[in-house]
Design an enzyme around this catalytic site. Structure first.
Site, PDB file in Angstrom:
ATOM      1  N   CYS A   1       1.947   0.319  -9.048  1.00  0.00           N
ATOM      2  CA  CYS A   1       3.080   0.922  -8.329  1.00  0.00           C
ATOM      3  C   CYS A   1       4.317   1.016  -9.221  1.00  0.00           C
ATOM      4  CB  CYS A   1       3.387   0.101  -7.086  1.00  0.00           C
ATOM      5  SG  CYS A   1       3.705  -1.626  -7.482  1.00  0.00           S
TER       6      CYS A   1
ATOM      7  N   GLY B   1       0.839  -1.194   0.000  1.00  0.00           N
ATOM      8  CA  GLY B   1       0.000   0.000   0.000  1.00  0.00           C
ATOM      9  C   GLY B   1       0.874   1.244   0.000  1.00  0.00           C
ATOM     10  N   SER B   2       0.339   2.320   0.559  1.00  0.00           N
ATOM     11  CA  SER B   2       1.055   3.595   0.470  1.00  0.00           C
ATOM     12  C   SER B   2       2.131   3.727   1.554  1.00  0.00           C
ATOM     13  CB  SER B   2       0.067   4.748   0.583  1.00  0.00           C
ATOM     14  OG  SER B   2      -0.521   4.717   1.868  1.00  0.00           O
TER      15      SER B   2
ATOM     16  N   GLU C   1       5.599  -3.255   0.963  1.00  0.00           N
ATOM     17  CA  GLU C   1       5.730  -2.985  -0.483  1.00  0.00           C
ATOM     18  C   GLU C   1       4.953  -1.711  -0.758  1.00  0.00           C
ATOM     19  OE1 GLU C   1       7.571  -4.614  -2.501  1.00  0.00           O
ATOM     20  OE2 GLU C   1       7.975  -6.479  -1.434  1.00  0.00           O
TER      21      GLU C   1
ATOM     22  N   THR D   1       0.633   4.935   4.958  1.00  0.00           N
ATOM     23  CA  THR D   1       0.017   3.888   5.792  1.00  0.00           C
ATOM     24  C   THR D   1       1.102   3.005   6.410  1.00  0.00           C
ATOM     25  OG1 THR D   1      -1.914   3.891   4.360  1.00  0.00           O
ATOM     26  CG2 THR D   1      -1.669   1.996   5.783  1.00  0.00           C
ATOM     27  N   ALA D   2       2.165   2.756   5.651  1.00  0.00           N
ATOM     28  CA  ALA D   2       3.251   1.909   6.167  1.00  0.00           C
ATOM     29  C   ALA D   2       3.885   2.530   7.414  1.00  0.00           C
ATOM     30  CB  ALA D   2       4.311   1.707   5.089  1.00  0.00           C
TER      31      ALA D   2
HETATM   32  P1  NAD Z   1      -3.391   2.456   1.321  1.00  0.00           P
HETATM   33  O1  NAD Z   1      -2.109   2.510   2.050  1.00  0.00           O
HETATM   34  O2  NAD Z   1      -4.350   3.568   1.484  1.00  0.00           O
HETATM   35  O3  NAD Z   1      -4.204   1.136   1.683  1.00  0.00           O
HETATM   36  C1  NAD Z   1      -3.642  -0.151   1.527  1.00  0.00           C
HETATM   37  C2  NAD Z   1      -4.317  -1.107   2.486  1.00  0.00           C
HETATM   38  O4  NAD Z   1      -3.987  -0.712   3.809  1.00  0.00           O
HETATM   39  C3  NAD Z   1      -5.840  -1.111   2.402  1.00  0.00           C
HETATM   40  O5  NAD Z   1      -6.313  -2.424   2.605  1.00  0.00           O
HETATM   41  C4  NAD Z   1      -6.239  -0.225   3.553  1.00  0.00           C
HETATM   42  O6  NAD Z   1      -7.528  -0.492   4.061  1.00  0.00           O
HETATM   43  C5  NAD Z   1      -5.177  -0.576   4.574  1.00  0.00           C
HETATM   44  N1  NAD Z   1      -4.944   0.438   5.606  1.00  0.00           N
HETATM   45  C6  NAD Z   1      -5.127   1.768   5.513  1.00  0.00           C
HETATM   46  N2  NAD Z   1      -4.817   2.357   6.687  1.00  0.00           N
HETATM   47  C7  NAD Z   1      -4.416   1.373   7.527  1.00  0.00           C
HETATM   48  C8  NAD Z   1      -3.943   1.341   8.867  1.00  0.00           C
HETATM   49  N3  NAD Z   1      -3.861   2.453   9.605  1.00  0.00           N
HETATM   50  N4  NAD Z   1      -3.598   0.153   9.404  1.00  0.00           N
HETATM   51  C9  NAD Z   1      -3.673  -0.989   8.680  1.00  0.00           C
HETATM   52  N5  NAD Z   1      -4.130  -1.013   7.408  1.00  0.00           N
HETATM   53  C10 NAD Z   1      -4.481   0.139   6.833  1.00  0.00           C
HETATM   54  O7  NAD Z   1      -3.003   2.249  -0.213  1.00  0.00           O
HETATM   55  P2  NAD Z   1      -3.992   2.196  -1.453  1.00  0.00           P
HETATM   56  O8  NAD Z   1      -4.447   3.590  -1.746  1.00  0.00           O
HETATM   57  O9  NAD Z   1      -4.983   1.130  -1.253  1.00  0.00           O
HETATM   58  O10 NAD Z   1      -3.003   1.688  -2.610  1.00  0.00           O
HETATM   59  C11 NAD Z   1      -2.218   2.526  -3.369  1.00  0.00           C
HETATM   60  C12 NAD Z   1      -0.797   2.508  -2.869  1.00  0.00           C
HETATM   61  O11 NAD Z   1      -0.297   1.182  -2.874  1.00  0.00           O
HETATM   62  C13 NAD Z   1       0.140   3.289  -3.795  1.00  0.00           C
HETATM   63  O12 NAD Z   1       1.030   4.034  -3.008  1.00  0.00           O
HETATM   64  C14 NAD Z   1       0.875   2.202  -4.537  1.00  0.00           C
HETATM   65  O13 NAD Z   1       2.135   2.561  -5.047  1.00  0.00           O
HETATM   66  C15 NAD Z   1       0.995   1.148  -3.497  1.00  0.00           C
HETATM   67  N6  NAD Z   1       1.251  -0.140  -4.095  1.00  0.00           N
HETATM   68  C16 NAD Z   1       2.488  -0.701  -3.961  1.00  0.00           C
HETATM   69  C17 NAD Z   1       2.779  -1.914  -4.566  1.00  0.00           C
HETATM   70  C18 NAD Z   1       4.125  -2.568  -4.420  1.00  0.00           C
HETATM   71  O14 NAD Z   1       4.212  -3.773  -4.642  1.00  0.00           O
HETATM   72  N7  NAD Z   1       5.171  -1.849  -4.066  1.00  0.00           N
HETATM   73  C19 NAD Z   1       1.787  -2.568  -5.291  1.00  0.00           C
HETATM   74  C20 NAD Z   1       0.543  -1.977  -5.420  1.00  0.00           C
HETATM   75  C21 NAD Z   1       0.273  -0.760  -4.815  1.00  0.00           C
END
Ligand code: NAD
Length: 456
Positions: free
Chosen positions: A256, A200-201, A222, A204-205
């Site tokens: 991504c 994810g983003s 990731e 959030t990480a």
């Molecule tokens: P996001 O971080 O908003 O959400 C990702 C997941 O995390 C979702 O399931 C969300 O519900 C969960 N989440 C959100 N807040 C949380 C918290 N506080 N605690 C635990 N879980 C939580 O990301 P998104 O908008 O869904 O996805 C887009 C992002 O993902 C972009 O930055 C993209 O580059 C990245 N991404 C990376 C890869 C990779 O392999 N590097 C692949 C695909 C997407």
């Protein structure tokens, strides 16, 4: 189990507790199965998803906005392959052994599953990325509590219905549906979930790192990217241009690994711009269910506004919009006009320091800028906080090697894009992540290693 959005935090906690308890109960029997037994179940699950490929593809396209063609040819087939791949990998994995004759000892390592794995995935490649985590986690004997994005949960729900028929015992795969701050955080901060695999983003990480730190959890992160393509003047433009259009706009730019900064050597810059734009204008944006379209809709109204905000910012900073939003016309049937459509958009004459060149836009927008020397372009390509992937185009083998080694990214594609051997590591440097996923790397992440020394 389903968790309606209106559930309160305590109810999410209760639901996650129930999922973790089910996973803990299932762990002893599942981890005791032989790799071959687990492998057979994973293959069966893959076959069942494949047998329902069209239904999964239709659902994914409707839910996410990706074209039906992408869902049919890439997303769902890859979810199927994820299970087949790890079902096979687990059969061929061996551990290390080192003899110490002078001490009369033999050392070897064993690998055991970690326990209950917490898996959290994003909305852009919903089933593809969720199964990329579930498959290695359960192949290695863990049980899982997984949470797909609240924006795109349908295919995860559909997969749940196939688990029993595949022979996955109850409690091995538990899917919790809910928002990140509620269901996600309840998983991340659960004391009985020792491992978190998150895609994810970057923002959030950071939160996940904070919430999991007190428990010292094993983390794989990731994250986002701001991926450069570097195009030297000896590049084969006939291959480079259509591939770079694809690398910029596949899945509406919501991958991504999509290219979002294109550096082109100065003496071919004008030719490149002209041919790149000509190529993009052949792309059709339209209703995702239309098999002739190249790009569907972006994920949400909010995201559409965010992406448009970057285009406005570029204009306000004096950059030029070469094609796309505000320049070309978008033809969408009247009944679909409320959809979140955006034309592939190219920004030029933009400074490296602009937020458009520094931040992840994650939509169908790419910036193209000129460069003169190899040293200069390496420095500029590395000058962002992210470090996920890069692409280098040149027919000079020596240069390709030199540049690839100096780029601060986890992956470099030269004269191609997105060719993946799942055996090899996938992941990013800097703000793009921690850890790597892929055949051996995933097996290592989802297991604990122990060194045992036997004195003869
Ligand atoms: P996001 O971080 O908003 O959400 C990702 C997941 O995390 C979702 O399931 C969300 O519900 C969960 N989440 C959100 N807040 C949380 C918290 N506080 N605690 C635990 N879980 C939580 O990301 P998104 O908008 O869904 O996805 C887009 C992002 O993902 C972009 O930055 C993209 O580059 C990245 N991404 C990376 C890869 C990779 O392999 N590097 C692949 C695909 C997407």
């Amino acid at each position: 189990m389903t968790l309606p959005q209106e559930m309160c935090i305590a109810e999410y906690q209760t639901a996650v507790d129930a999922a973790v308890n089910a996973a803990k109960d299932a762990f002893p029997a599942w981890s005791a199965k032989s790799p071959l037994q687990r492998s057979q179940i994973l293959h069966k699950l893959a076959d069942l998803i494949e047998a329902h490929l069209e239904e999964f593809a239709q659902a994914e396209s409707k839910d996410q906005g990706k074209t039906i063609t992408a869902a049919r040819s890439m997303e769902i087939p890859r979810a199927v392959y994820n299970f087949h791949f790890f079902a096979s990998t687990i059969l061929h994995h061996t551990t290390e052994c080192a003899e110490m004759d002078h001490m009369g000892c033999t050392n070897f390592t064993t690998r055991t599953p970690v326990g209950v794995a917490g898996l959290i995935s994003p909305w852009n490649l919903p089933l593809y990325l969720l199964t990329w985590k579930i498959a290695p986690a359960i192949a290695t004997g863990n049980t899982v509590v997984a949470k797909p994005s609240e924006m795109t949960s349908v295919t995860a729900w559909m997969m749940c219905k196939l688990l029993e028929e595949a022979g996955v015992p109850p409690g091995v795969v538990n899917i919790v549906f809910g928002t990140g701050p509620r269901a996600g955080e309840a998983i991340v901060s659960h004391p009985d979930v020792p491992l978190i695999s998150f895609t994810g983003s970057t923002l959030t990480a950071q939160r996940i790192r904070e919430r999991s730190a007190p428990f010292c959890k094993k983390l794989s992160l990731e994250l986002g990217g701001k991926n450069p393509a570097i195009i030297f003047d000896d590049a084969n433009l006939d291959e480079c241009i259509p591939t770079t259009v694809r690398s910029s706009f596949t899945n509406q730019g919501e991958v991504c690994l999509c290219t979002s900064r294109i550096f082109v050597q100065k003496n071919i810059y004008n030719e490149f711009l002209e041919r790149f734009v000509e190529n993009i204008r052949k792309w059709k944006v339209g209703v995702p269910s239309d098999p002739t379209v190249n790009m569907g809709a972006v994920i949400s109204k909010e995201h559409l506004e965010k992406v448009k905000g970057y285009i406005n910012l570029a204009q306000n900073e004096g950059a030029k919009i070469l094609c796309g939003e505000g320049i070309d016309s978008l033809e969408i049937p009247d009944k679909n006009k409320m959809g979140y459509f955006l034309l592939p958009t190219v920004i030029t004459e933009v400074k490296d320091s602009s937020r458009c060149m520094q931040e992840e836009i994650f939509g169908p927008v790419t910036c193209i800028v000129p460069f003169e020397t190899e040293e200069e372009v390496i420095r500029r390509a590395n000058d962002v906080k992210y470090g996920l992937a890069a692409t280098v185009w040149s027919q000079d083998v020596g240069r390709v090697h030199r540049v690839a080694k100096k780029l601060h990214t986890g992956m470099v594609w030269t004269n191609c894009w997105l060719i993946r051997d799942l055996n090899l590591p996938f992941g990013g440097m800097k703000a793009s992540g921690i850890g790597r996923e892929g055949g051996k790397d995933s097996i290592e992440f989802f297991t604990e290693v122990k060194t045992i020394t036997i004195k003869h």
